[in-house]
Design a protein around this motif. Sequence first.
Motif, PDB file in Angstrom:
ATOM      1  N   VAL A 129       0.841  -1.202   0.000  1.00 14.53           N
ATOM      2  CA  VAL A 129       0.000   0.000   0.000  1.00 14.53           C
ATOM      3  C   VAL A 129       0.875   1.252   0.000  1.00 14.53           C
ATOM      4  CG1 VAL A 129      -1.690   1.327   1.332  1.00 14.53           C
ATOM      5  CG2 VAL A 129      -1.983  -1.135   1.070  1.00 14.53           C
ATOM      6  N   LEU A 137      -3.581   4.169  -6.041  1.00 13.39           N
ATOM      7  CA  LEU A 137      -4.522   3.912  -4.956  1.00 13.39           C
ATOM      8  C   LEU A 137      -5.913   4.445  -5.289  1.00 13.39           C
ATOM      9  CD1 LEU A 137      -2.222   4.635  -1.899  1.00 13.39           C
ATOM     10  CD2 LEU A 137      -3.018   2.393  -2.708  1.00 13.39           C
ATOM     11  N   SER A 140      -7.419   2.118  -7.958  1.00 17.26           N
ATOM     12  CA  SER A 140      -7.732   0.821  -7.352  1.00 17.26           C
ATOM     13  C   SER A 140      -8.928   0.927  -6.419  1.00 17.26           C
ATOM     14  CB  SER A 140      -6.521   0.291  -6.570  1.00 17.26           C
ATOM     15  OG  SER A 140      -5.429   0.112  -7.416  1.00 17.26           O
ATOM     16  N   THR A 141      -8.951   1.961  -5.611  1.00 23.77           N
ATOM     17  CA  THR A 141     -10.048   2.150  -4.666  1.00 23.77           C
ATOM     18  C   THR A 141     -11.372   2.308  -5.404  1.00 23.77           C
ATOM     19  OG1 THR A 141      -8.560   3.118  -3.042  1.00 23.77           O
ATOM     20  CG2 THR A 141     -10.912   3.610  -2.788  1.00 23.77           C
ATOM     21  N   ARG A 145     -14.338  -0.416  -5.025  1.00 21.06           N
ATOM     22  CA  ARG A 145     -15.662   0.027  -4.553  1.00 21.06           C
ATOM     23  C   ARG A 145     -16.747  -0.318  -5.561  1.00 21.06           C
ATOM     24  NH1 ARG A 145     -13.732   5.661  -1.885  1.00 21.06           N
ATOM     25  NH2 ARG A 145     -13.289   4.798   0.176  1.00 21.06           N
TER      26      ARG A 145
END
Length: 163
Positions: A129, A137, A140-141, A145
């Motif tokens: 991370v 990030l 990817s987030t 989601r």
Amino acid sequence: MTNVFEAQWEASQVEAMEALRAWAVAFAELNQQMSSWLDLPTTDANALGQVLWADSSGDPLSPARLGQRIGMTSGSVTVLVDRLEAAGLLARSREHSDRRRVTLRPTPAARERARAFLEESSAEIAAAVQGSSAAELATSTAFIRKMAAAASGATTRLRAARS
């Protein structure tokens, strides 16, 4: 209804699904390790992990919300919470003006056992991370989601179809 899995998938779509599958398997294996570390059945360790995570994020769980997160009925959650409470790992509290509402809180013993496990287990994940750029990030987030919402939507639809 056309089966979407019969359609031709692009290589990047297959690769993304394979990566999600690999993460799910690796995460399940890590949960097995946590279960062994805590000397708890897997379901109990998973529930305790959910309670710990929710508590640390400032959004403690009720038994009903815990059941939703781990896919258990209210009766099964009650038995599970009873076991964790008897083991000294979980406490029920009534923190709301509506005294019927129960909040689940990890005990100091649970926090310490989880801290010790995380000290041993989190180095690789933290490095992955922390070694990712803000753009990686964010992308990817957003994707994770979207996938979580899709999976939740499918679960809701399937539950409704069985009712």
